[in-house]
Design an enzyme around this catalytic site. Structure first.
Site, PDB file in Angstrom:
ATOM      1  N   VAL A 113       0.828  -1.206   0.000  1.00  0.00           N
ATOM      2  CA  VAL A 113       0.000   0.000   0.000  1.00  0.00           C
ATOM      3  C   VAL A 113       0.868   1.263   0.000  1.00  0.00           C
ATOM      4  O   VAL A 113       0.353   2.371   0.114  1.00  0.00           O
ATOM      5  CB  VAL A 113      -0.933   0.017   1.243  1.00  0.00           C
ATOM      6  CG1 VAL A 113      -1.898  -1.158   1.217  1.00  0.00           C
ATOM      7  CG2 VAL A 113      -0.141   0.000   2.558  1.00  0.00           C
ATOM      8  N   HIS A 148      -4.599  -4.233  -1.991  1.00  0.00           N
ATOM      9  CA  HIS A 148      -4.904  -3.933  -0.589  1.00  0.00           C
ATOM     10  C   HIS A 148      -5.052  -2.436  -0.337  1.00  0.00           C
ATOM     11  O   HIS A 148      -4.931  -1.982   0.801  1.00  0.00           O
ATOM     12  CB  HIS A 148      -3.837  -4.540   0.337  1.00  0.00           C
ATOM     13  CG  HIS A 148      -3.930  -6.040   0.444  1.00  0.00           C
ATOM     14  ND1 HIS A 148      -2.948  -6.825   0.999  1.00  0.00           N
ATOM     15  CD2 HIS A 148      -4.925  -6.898   0.076  1.00  0.00           C
ATOM     16  CE1 HIS A 148      -3.321  -8.103   0.957  1.00  0.00           C
ATOM     17  NE2 HIS A 148      -4.503  -8.175   0.393  1.00  0.00           N
ATOM     18  N   CYS A 156     -14.062   8.012   4.295  1.00  0.00           N
ATOM     19  CA  CYS A 156     -15.022   8.347   5.347  1.00  0.00           C
ATOM     20  C   CYS A 156     -15.600   7.062   5.945  1.00  0.00           C
ATOM     21  O   CYS A 156     -15.914   6.115   5.223  1.00  0.00           O
ATOM     22  CB  CYS A 156     -16.142   9.199   4.758  1.00  0.00           C
ATOM     23  SG  CYS A 156     -17.381   9.656   5.983  1.00  0.00           S
ATOM     24  N   CYS A 161     -21.852   8.025   3.450  1.00  0.00           N
ATOM     25  CA  CYS A 161     -20.975   8.964   2.738  1.00  0.00           C
ATOM     26  C   CYS A 161     -19.881   8.216   1.964  1.00  0.00           C
ATOM     27  O   CYS A 161     -19.825   8.263   0.746  1.00  0.00           O
ATOM     28  CB  CYS A 161     -20.365   9.937   3.750  1.00  0.00           C
ATOM     29  SG  CYS A 161     -19.184  11.075   3.002  1.00  0.00           S
ATOM     30  N   CYS A 282      15.286  -9.506  -3.455  1.00  0.00           N
ATOM     31  CA  CYS A 282      14.656  -9.356  -4.778  1.00  0.00           C
ATOM     32  C   CYS A 282      15.167  -8.111  -5.499  1.00  0.00           C
ATOM     33  O   CYS A 282      15.075  -8.026  -6.728  1.00  0.00           O
ATOM     34  CB  CYS A 282      13.129  -9.362  -4.680  1.00  0.00           C
ATOM     35  SG  CYS A 282      12.450  -7.978  -3.781  1.00  0.00           S
TER      36      CYS A 282
HETATM   37  C1  BJW Z   1      12.055 -10.334   0.997  1.00  0.00           C
HETATM   38  C2  BJW Z   1      12.950  -9.286   1.205  1.00  0.00           C
HETATM   39  C3  BJW Z   1      13.777  -8.911   0.122  1.00  0.00           C
HETATM   40  C4  BJW Z   1      11.835  -9.626   3.029  1.00  0.00           C
HETATM   41  N1  BJW Z   1      13.663  -9.564  -1.040  1.00  0.00           N
HETATM   42  N2  BJW Z   1      11.981 -10.968  -0.149  1.00  0.00           N
HETATM   43  C5  BJW Z   1      -8.801 -18.839   4.290  1.00  0.00           C
HETATM   44  C6  BJW Z   1      -8.405 -19.424   5.487  1.00  0.00           C
HETATM   45  C7  BJW Z   1      -8.221 -18.649   6.621  1.00  0.00           C
HETATM   46  C8  BJW Z   1      -8.433 -17.268   6.592  1.00  0.00           C
HETATM   47  C9  BJW Z   1      -8.815 -16.704   5.405  1.00  0.00           C
HETATM   48  C10 BJW Z   1      -9.002 -17.471   4.291  1.00  0.00           C
HETATM   49  N3  BJW Z   1      -9.373 -16.648   3.276  1.00  0.00           N
HETATM   50  C11 BJW Z   1      -9.405 -15.393   3.725  1.00  0.00           C
HETATM   51  C12 BJW Z   1      -9.060 -15.405   5.020  1.00  0.00           C
HETATM   52  C13 BJW Z   1      -8.991 -14.234   5.892  1.00  0.00           C
HETATM   53  C14 BJW Z   1      -7.787 -13.363   5.688  1.00  0.00           C
HETATM   54  C15 BJW Z   1      -6.508 -14.187   5.702  1.00  0.00           C
HETATM   55  O1  BJW Z   1      -5.887 -14.472   4.697  1.00  0.00           O
HETATM   56  N4  BJW Z   1      -6.039 -14.525   6.870  1.00  0.00           N
HETATM   57  C16 BJW Z   1      -4.803 -15.291   6.981  1.00  0.00           C
HETATM   58  C17 BJW Z   1      -3.858 -14.594   7.957  1.00  0.00           C
HETATM   59  C18 BJW Z   1      -5.117 -16.696   7.316  1.00  0.00           C
HETATM   60  N5  BJW Z   1      -7.885 -12.585   4.454  1.00  0.00           N
HETATM   61  C19 BJW Z   1      -8.640 -11.505   4.389  1.00  0.00           C
HETATM   62  O2  BJW Z   1      -9.328 -11.151   5.321  1.00  0.00           O
HETATM   63  C20 BJW Z   1      -8.647 -10.749   3.088  1.00  0.00           C
HETATM   64  N6  BJW Z   1      -9.963 -10.554   2.640  1.00  0.00           N
HETATM   65  C21 BJW Z   1     -10.697 -11.562   2.187  1.00  0.00           C
HETATM   66  O3  BJW Z   1     -10.267 -12.700   2.130  1.00  0.00           O
HETATM   67  O4  BJW Z   1     -11.933 -11.157   1.792  1.00  0.00           O
HETATM   68  C22 BJW Z   1     -12.875 -12.176   1.518  1.00  0.00           C
HETATM   69  C23 BJW Z   1     -12.957 -12.468   0.069  1.00  0.00           C
HETATM   70  C24 BJW Z   1     -11.922 -13.134  -0.573  1.00  0.00           C
HETATM   71  C25 BJW Z   1     -12.061 -13.455  -1.910  1.00  0.00           C
HETATM   72  C26 BJW Z   1     -13.217 -13.111  -2.557  1.00  0.00           C
HETATM   73  C27 BJW Z   1     -14.229 -12.417  -1.898  1.00  0.00           C
HETATM   74  C28 BJW Z   1     -14.084 -12.101  -0.580  1.00  0.00           C
HETATM   75  C29 BJW Z   1      -8.070  -9.345   3.283  1.00  0.00           C
HETATM   76  C30 BJW Z   1      -6.620  -9.377   3.613  1.00  0.00           C
HETATM   77  C31 BJW Z   1      -6.141  -7.964   3.940  1.00  0.00           C
HETATM   78  C32 BJW Z   1      -4.690  -7.976   4.377  1.00  0.00           C
HETATM   79  N7  BJW Z   1      -4.367  -6.703   4.897  1.00  0.00           N
HETATM   80  C33 BJW Z   1      -3.002  -6.402   5.231  1.00  0.00           C
HETATM   81  C34 BJW Z   1      -2.926  -4.957   5.799  1.00  0.00           C
HETATM   82  C35 BJW Z   1      -3.099  -3.941   4.678  1.00  0.00           C
HETATM   83  C36 BJW Z   1      -3.008  -2.553   5.172  1.00  0.00           C
HETATM   84  C37 BJW Z   1      -1.655  -2.208   5.698  1.00  0.00           C
HETATM   85  O5  BJW Z   1      -0.650  -2.297   4.978  1.00  0.00           O
HETATM   86  O6  BJW Z   1      -1.581  -1.848   6.873  1.00  0.00           O
HETATM   87  O7  BJW Z   1      -2.167  -6.525   4.084  1.00  0.00           O
HETATM   88  S1  BJW Z   1      -2.289  -7.596   6.369  1.00  0.00           S
HETATM   89  C38 BJW Z   1      -0.689  -7.592   5.644  1.00  0.00           C
HETATM   90  O8  BJW Z   1      -0.402  -8.891   5.090  1.00  0.00           O
HETATM   91  C39 BJW Z   1      -0.770  -6.609   4.467  1.00  0.00           C
HETATM   92  C40 BJW Z   1       0.031  -7.335   3.420  1.00  0.00           C
HETATM   93  O9  BJW Z   1      -0.311  -6.853   2.143  1.00  0.00           O
HETATM   94  C41 BJW Z   1      -0.324  -8.776   3.661  1.00  0.00           C
HETATM   95  C42 BJW Z   1       0.650  -9.753   3.118  1.00  0.00           C
HETATM   96  O10 BJW Z   1       1.881  -9.653   3.765  1.00  0.00           O
HETATM   97  P1  BJW Z   1       3.219  -9.785   2.909  1.00  0.00           P
HETATM   98  O11 BJW Z   1       3.281  -8.719   1.926  1.00  0.00           O
HETATM   99  O12 BJW Z   1       3.346 -11.167   2.408  1.00  0.00           O
HETATM  100  O13 BJW Z   1       4.320  -9.440   4.016  1.00  0.00           O
HETATM  101  P2  BJW Z   1       5.075 -10.404   5.054  1.00  0.00           P
HETATM  102  O14 BJW Z   1       5.730  -9.538   6.056  1.00  0.00           O
HETATM  103  O15 BJW Z   1       4.184 -11.463   5.547  1.00  0.00           O
HETATM  104  O16 BJW Z   1       6.190 -11.135   4.176  1.00  0.00           O
HETATM  105  C43 BJW Z   1       7.298 -10.446   3.640  1.00  0.00           C
HETATM  106  C44 BJW Z   1       8.121 -11.433   2.836  1.00  0.00           C
HETATM  107  O17 BJW Z   1       9.141 -10.712   2.172  1.00  0.00           O
HETATM  108  C45 BJW Z   1       8.782 -12.526   3.664  1.00  0.00           C
HETATM  109  O18 BJW Z   1       8.536 -13.790   3.041  1.00  0.00           O
HETATM  110  C46 BJW Z   1      10.274 -12.177   3.600  1.00  0.00           C
HETATM  111  O19 BJW Z   1      11.108 -13.329   3.589  1.00  0.00           O
HETATM  112  C47 BJW Z   1      10.347 -11.453   2.278  1.00  0.00           C
HETATM  113  N8  BJW Z   1      11.441 -10.484   2.137  1.00  0.00           N
HETATM  114  N9  BJW Z   1      12.874  -8.812   2.469  1.00  0.00           N
HETATM  115  C48 BJW Z   1      12.847 -10.551  -1.175  1.00  0.00           C
HETATM  116  N10 BJW Z   1      14.731  -7.868   0.218  1.00  0.00           N
HETATM  117 ZN    ZN Z   2     -18.061  11.597   4.881  1.00  0.00          ZN
END
Ligand code: BJW
Ligand code: ZN
Length: 291
Positions: A113, A148, A156, A161, A282
């Site tokens: 984001v 995301h 809002c 709204c 990466c």
């Molecule tokens: C390097 C490096 C370098 C480091 N080079 N690599 C099924 C089962 C159970 C639960 C669920 C399920 N389906 C859905 C869910 C619920 C939930 C979910 O997935 N929960 C799990 C924890 C189990 N999902 C949701 O609620 C999502 N919504 C949803 O499913 O809606 C329903 C729906 C789906 C489909 C159709 C219709 C409806 C929404 C998820 C929202 C996630 N939000 C966040 C916060 C965003 C705002 C903010 O930034 O504050 O998004 S959480 C956080 O995690 C953020 C990230 O985008 C996301 C992913 O994390 P990411 O990017 O992978 O980061 P890290 O830290 O985990 O990993 C970093 C990696 O980089 C590591 O591997 C390192 O090794 C590597 N690395 N340096 C290369 N230099």
């Molecule tokens: Zn408003």
């Protein structure tokens, strides 16, 4: 079979692929100084970043969650795209495509984001002012999807709204100014009155960051599903592949007969099923792979 590390073979596959997607996560921005969510980078003050990135966390303590997002906004504003962002931007530009099939498509689906991928795209387009739309596409595809949301969108909270605007003001409001400097607070976190937090310019209700929290629906899912269905190659870059639905895109591409290549600093969820795996930063592996 164990994933291959053969970069030449990967580049040959890249050149022959028609519909390429990349699914990116926080590791893509790590070299730009943006903390990741899990592992070493996943704490802010005394809190697990995950506990703050929820609707429940926000409504329970909007002052604290706004301080977290204010800190993130200020960090992102001062950060710059790194070599991996720039390599992906260059790859997505039509005129850089002579090394892949002329009718090939490429879309970066980022979970980030921080705005660094769009800024990188913008910088590359300013440097090489050419038509970014790929030739001969029956249906034009976007080159970037921020599934995301965006740190700089402010929305809002009033259901009637729902006004949304892109706002890069720094600081976003006076009351948050300077709170980004505070570390290790915990019990002594400043308590900011809800009236002094960012408000909707249309109706005056409390505003929230325009990002997708757990339990909320990510953006452009229908379009993403189409791209995933059509993809014959999926790059998985800097994501732990633990958050759905993004975590399952590589499996879906593979189930459709496509290929998967993982680029991560270390081993990540499901990477043993990938056809290629390139471990390392990466910001080094992606420019090599796409160069
Ligand atoms: C390097 C490096 C370098 C480091 N080079 N690599 C099924 C089962 C159970 C639960 C669920 C399920 N389906 C859905 C869910 C619920 C939930 C979910 O997935 N929960 C799990 C924890 C189990 N999902 C949701 O609620 C999502 N919504 C949803 O499913 O809606 C329903 C729906 C789906 C489909 C159709 C219709 C409806 C929404 C998820 C929202 C996630 N939000 C966040 C916060 C965003 C705002 C903010 O930034 O504050 O998004 S959480 C956080 O995690 C953020 C990230 O985008 C996301 C992913 O994390 P990411 O990017 O992978 O980061 P890290 O830290 O985990 O990993 C970093 C990696 O980089 C590591 O591997 C390192 O090794 C590597 N690395 N340096 C290369 N230099
Ligand atoms: Zn408003």
């Amino acid at each position: 079979m164990a994933p291959s590390q053969d970069m030449n073979a990967f580049q040959e596959l890249l050149r022959s692929s028609k519909n390429i997607i990349a699914v990116a996560g926080a590791g893509l921005s790590a070299a730009s100084g943006i903390p990741t969510f899990r592992g070493a980078g996943g704490m802010w003050r005394k809190y697990d970043a995950m506990s703050l990135a929820t609707p429940e966390g926000f409504y329970e303590n909007p002052s604290l969650v706004w301080q977290f997002y204010h800190y993130r906004r200020e960090t992102a504003i001062r950060a710059n795209p790194n070599k991996a962002h720039r390599a992906l931007s260059a790859f997505s530009l039509a005129s850089f495509r002579d090394h892949i099939a002329p009718e090939a498509t490429f879309t970066l689906i980022t979970q980030n984001v921080d705005g660094l991928s769009p800024r990188s795209d913008q910088e590359i387009r300013e440097k090489y002012p050419i038509d970014p739309s790929p030739p001969d596409q029956s249906r034009p595809r976007p080159t970037l999807i921020e599934m995301h949301g965006r740190l700089f969108d402010v929305v809002c909270t009033d259901r009637k709204c729902r006004h949304r605007e892109f706002n890069t003001t720094s600081p976003i409001c006076e009351a948050l100014s300077g709170t980004e400097e505070l570390v290790e607070q915990g019990a002594n976190d400043p308590e900011i009155d809800i009236a002094a937090l960012p408000r909707c310019p249309k109706c005056g209700s409390l505003a929230r960051p325009g990002v997708v929290w757990f339990g909320e629906t990510p953006h452009r899912l229908r379009l993403i599903d189409e791209l995933v269905d059509e993809a014959d190659l999926c790059l998985v870059i800097g994501t732990s592949s633990t958050v759905q639905p993004a975590a399952s895109y590589a499996d879906d591409v593979e189930a459709n007969g496509g290929k998967v290549a993982v680029f991560n600093l270390e081993r990540s969820e499901g990477d043993s099923d990938a056809h290629y795996r390139f471990l390392g930063p990466c910001e080094e592996t992606i420019p090599t792979a796409l160069g």
